[in-house]
Design a protein around this motif. Structure first.
Motif, PDB file in Angstrom:
ATOM      1  N   LYS A  40       0.845  -1.194   0.000  1.00 60.60           N
ATOM      2  CA  LYS A  40       0.000   0.000   0.000  1.00 60.60           C
ATOM      3  C   LYS A  40       0.880   1.244   0.000  1.00 60.60           C
ATOM      4  N   LEU A  41       0.474   2.221  -0.818  1.00 61.75           N
ATOM      5  CA  LEU A  41       1.227   3.467  -0.915  1.00 61.75           C
ATOM      6  C   LEU A  41       1.258   4.173   0.437  1.00 61.75           C
ATOM      7  N   SER A  42       2.451   4.529   0.873  1.00 59.94           N
ATOM      8  CA  SER A  42       2.615   5.149   2.177  1.00 59.94           C
ATOM      9  C   SER A  42       3.025   6.613   2.072  1.00 59.94           C
ATOM     10  N   ARG A  43       3.983   6.905   1.190  1.00 62.36           N
ATOM     11  CA  ARG A  43       4.485   8.272   1.104  1.00 62.36           C
ATOM     12  C   ARG A  43       5.176   8.512  -0.239  1.00 62.36           C
ATOM     13  N   LYS A  44       5.298   9.812  -0.578  1.00 66.20           N
ATOM     14  CA  LYS A  44       6.031  10.236  -1.773  1.00 66.20           C
ATOM     15  C   LYS A  44       7.085  11.245  -1.346  1.00 66.20           C
ATOM     16  N   SER A  45       8.205  11.239  -2.056  1.00 74.07           N
ATOM     17  CA  SER A  45       9.306  12.120  -1.657  1.00 74.07           C
ATOM     18  C   SER A  45       8.961  13.594  -1.846  1.00 74.07           C
ATOM     19  N   GLY A  46       8.094  13.905  -2.821  1.00 76.25           N
ATOM     20  CA  GLY A  46       7.712  15.293  -3.043  1.00 76.25           C
ATOM     21  C   GLY A  46       8.761  16.102  -3.784  1.00 76.25           C
ATOM     22  N   SER A  47       9.781  15.436  -4.329  1.00 78.39           N
ATOM     23  CA  SER A  47      10.843  16.128  -5.051  1.00 78.39           C
ATOM     24  C   SER A  47      11.406  15.196  -6.114  1.00 78.39           C
ATOM     25  N   LEU A  48      11.889  15.777  -7.214  1.00 79.58           N
ATOM     26  CA  LEU A  48      12.472  14.993  -8.302  1.00 79.58           C
ATOM     27  C   LEU A  48      13.979  14.901  -8.145  1.00 79.58           C
ATOM     28  N   ASP A  49      14.519  13.722  -8.419  1.00 73.44           N
ATOM     29  CA  ASP A  49      15.961  13.546  -8.475  1.00 73.44           C
ATOM     30  C   ASP A  49      16.452  14.198  -9.779  1.00 73.44           C
ATOM     31  N   VAL A  50      17.378  15.150  -9.661  1.00 72.27           N
ATOM     32  CA  VAL A  50      17.808  15.908 -10.846  1.00 72.27           C
ATOM     33  C   VAL A  50      18.578  15.024 -11.825  1.00 72.27           C
ATOM     34  N   ASN A  51      19.128  13.926 -11.370  1.00 76.37           N
ATOM     35  CA  ASN A  51      19.895  13.055 -12.256  1.00 76.37           C
ATOM     36  C   ASN A  51      18.998  12.091 -13.038  1.00 76.37           C
ATOM     37  N   THR A  52      18.000  11.530 -12.359  1.00 79.51           N
ATOM     38  CA  THR A  52      17.135  10.532 -12.998  1.00 79.51           C
ATOM     39  C   THR A  52      15.789  11.096 -13.421  1.00 79.51           C
ATOM     40  N   ARG A  53      15.478  12.344 -13.022  1.00 75.77           N
ATOM     41  CA  ARG A  53      14.179  12.959 -13.317  1.00 75.77           C
ATOM     42  C   ARG A  53      13.046  12.046 -12.873  1.00 75.77           C
ATOM     43  N   SER A  54      13.119  11.605 -11.635  1.00 67.06           N
ATOM     44  CA  SER A  54      12.100  10.705 -11.085  1.00 67.06           C
ATOM     45  C   SER A  54      11.822  11.067  -9.636  1.00 67.06           C
ATOM     46  N   GLU A  55      10.644  10.658  -9.166  1.00 62.17           N
ATOM     47  CA  GLU A  55      10.234  10.873  -7.778  1.00 62.17           C
ATOM     48  C   GLU A  55      10.110   9.510  -7.096  1.00 62.17           C
ATOM     49  N   VAL A  56      10.554   9.436  -5.855  1.00 65.76           N
ATOM     50  CA  VAL A  56      10.500   8.175  -5.115  1.00 65.76           C
ATOM     51  C   VAL A  56       9.128   8.027  -4.465  1.00 65.76           C
ATOM     52  N   TRP A  57       8.471   6.908  -4.786  1.00 66.13           N
ATOM     53  CA  TRP A  57       7.231   6.529  -4.111  1.00 66.13           C
ATOM     54  C   TRP A  57       7.535   5.316  -3.231  1.00 66.13           C
ATOM     55  N   GLU A  58       6.986   5.323  -2.031  1.00 72.33           N
ATOM     56  CA  GLU A  58       7.290   4.247  -1.083  1.00 72.33           C
ATOM     57  C   GLU A  58       6.002   3.539  -0.673  1.00 72.33           C
ATOM     58  N   PHE A  59       6.045   2.218  -0.740  1.00 67.68           N
ATOM     59  CA  PHE A  59       4.905   1.378  -0.384  1.00 67.68           C
ATOM     60  C   PHE A  59       5.287   0.517   0.830  1.00 67.68           C
ATOM     61  N   VAL A  60       4.327   0.325   1.729  1.00 71.29           N
ATOM     62  CA  VAL A  60       4.566  -0.497   2.917  1.00 71.29           C
ATOM     63  C   VAL A  60       4.159  -1.930   2.618  1.00 71.29           C
ATOM     64  N   ILE A  61       5.068  -2.877   2.940  1.00 70.33           N
ATOM     65  CA  ILE A  61       4.839  -4.295   2.681  1.00 70.33           C
ATOM     66  C   ILE A  61       4.836  -5.056   3.998  1.00 70.33           C
ATOM     67  N   ASN A  62       3.746  -5.769   4.267  1.00 63.03           N
ATOM     68  CA  ASN A  62       3.688  -6.599   5.475  1.00 63.03           C
ATOM     69  C   ASN A  62       4.577  -7.827   5.289  1.00 63.03           C
TER      70      ASN A  62
END
Length: 366
Positions: A247-269
């Motif tokens: 389940k989606l837990s949090r987003k970094s809210g910022s883009l990595d300037v090198n990869t042009r991507s945002e980190v999304w984090e999901f919680v795994i039981n």
């Protein structure tokens, strides 16, 4: 003579007939106009973005800590090893530092000394205060001096007590404890080793893997979307045939300037501990976008070094419309720009088809 005349007459008649024989017909001129090729166009329509994308991810521990020796000393005893489960506050090792005991003893003696001095000065002040009740026995300045001495000695007592508390707290660092419930994943020290040096390796590493963080780098084009039901499904190559969910837990809210991507984090039981931190996952996310989007065939988008554009046709006249590209579908690209539903676009655009060109258009068959 008569035969010669007959031959000459026959030749004359044959020549006359040959001159009047009709010749070959000249080709007729083609008066039809050259054929003009028509350009295939299509009508722009909006649609909702609902797509399942595949992205790589990495499993990380919920919590991870590196345990160092906060004070210099020798490892006296070790109670755990790699793979050992630990509880929060559990003792994992004890260090020995004889000089620490000496500091504690010195601090206690200093405290006892200043406390005795404070008791003495307090007693003197009380006797002077009692004697000052009789007129002329004690000078007011002497009484004030004794009072100030009591305050000075009380401050020394407080300072000595704080020093003893600090030394005792430092001595508590000789006992290493687990900061949270988890499992020991690394042990880099043995009994008898000297620790507390600068830039040394951590003595232990502890991880909480009862739940894991699935971290996915989401490309910039997808960061404006939302995850359906906030869920992700993934598989692990080391565990074939089994699907996991998070389940989606949090987003970094910022883009990595090198990869042009945002980190999304999901919680795994991970109560069964079947998954390990550090594993790579093949993730599938169903992404959606609020509102409608425009999807066009890939061939309609013209890409140059400077920009991306589509060719719009209005009243059979072309114009270039700059667009931004979103998420690619199976056979179409999501675009954004100054376009409206129902606009007519060229199906196969190219740079050679300039703006303000008059076209004969043909609607593409679906």
């Amino acid at each position: 003579m008569k035969g010669i005349k007959i031959v000459i007459a026959l030749l004359f008649i044959n020549g006359i007939i040959g001159c009047h024989q009709p010749g070959k017909k000249e080709p007729l001129k083609d008066d039809t106009k050259p054929k003009i090729d028509s350009t295939v166009v299509f009508t722009l329509q909006s649609a909702a973005l609902d797509k399942t994308v595949s992205l790589p991810g990495e499993l990380l521990p919920n919590e991870k800590v590196q345990v160092y020796g906060k004070v210099s000393g020798y490892v006296k005893k070790i109670f755990v090893d790699i793979g050992s489960p630990v509880k929060q506050g559990q003792v994992i090792a004890i260090l020995d530092a004889p000089e620490m005991q000496s500091k504690i003893a010195e601090s206690k003696q200093r405290l006892a000394s200043v406390k005795a001095k404070w008791i003495s000065s307090t007693d003197v002040f009380k006797r002077l205060a009692e004697a000052s009740k009789s007129d002329g026995v004690i000078a007011p300045t002497d009484l004030e001096k004794a009072k100030n001495q009591v305050a000075s000695d009380a401050a020394l007592v407080e300072a000595a007590q704080s020093e003893l508390n600090a030394v005792q707290q430092t001595a508590d660092y000789l006992t290493l404890r687990a900061p949270f419930t988890g499992i020991v994943t690394k042990r880099n020290v043995d009994a008898g080793a000297y620790v507390g040096k600068a830039a040394e390796m951590p003595l232990f590493e502890i991880e909480d893997n009862s739940s894991l963080r699935l971290r996915i780098a989401v490309p910039e084009a997808m960061t404006g979307t939302k995850v359906k039901d906030e869920k992700v499904q993934f598989t692990i190559k080391a565990i074939p045939g089994k699907k996991y969910e998070g389940k989606l837990s949090r987003k970094s809210g910022s883009l990595d300037v090198n990869t042009r991507s945002e980190v999304w984090e999901f919680v795994i039981n991970n109560n069964d501990h079947s998954l390990k931190a550090g594993m790579f996952a093949d993730c599938k996310i169903n992404i959606q976008r609020d509102g409608k989007s425009f999807f066009v065939p890939f061939s309609a988008v013209v890409t140059t070094l400077e920009k991306k554009f589509v060719i719009k046709v209005q009243n059979n006249i072309t114009s270039w419309v700059d667009v931004g590209q979103g998420v690619n579908a199976t056979d179409k690209a999501e675009i954004f720009g100054k376009l409206d539903e129902g606009d007519t676009l060229v199906l196969k655009g190219n740079e050679e088809l300039k703006a303000d060109t008059k076209l004969l258009v043909k609607i593409a068959k679906h």
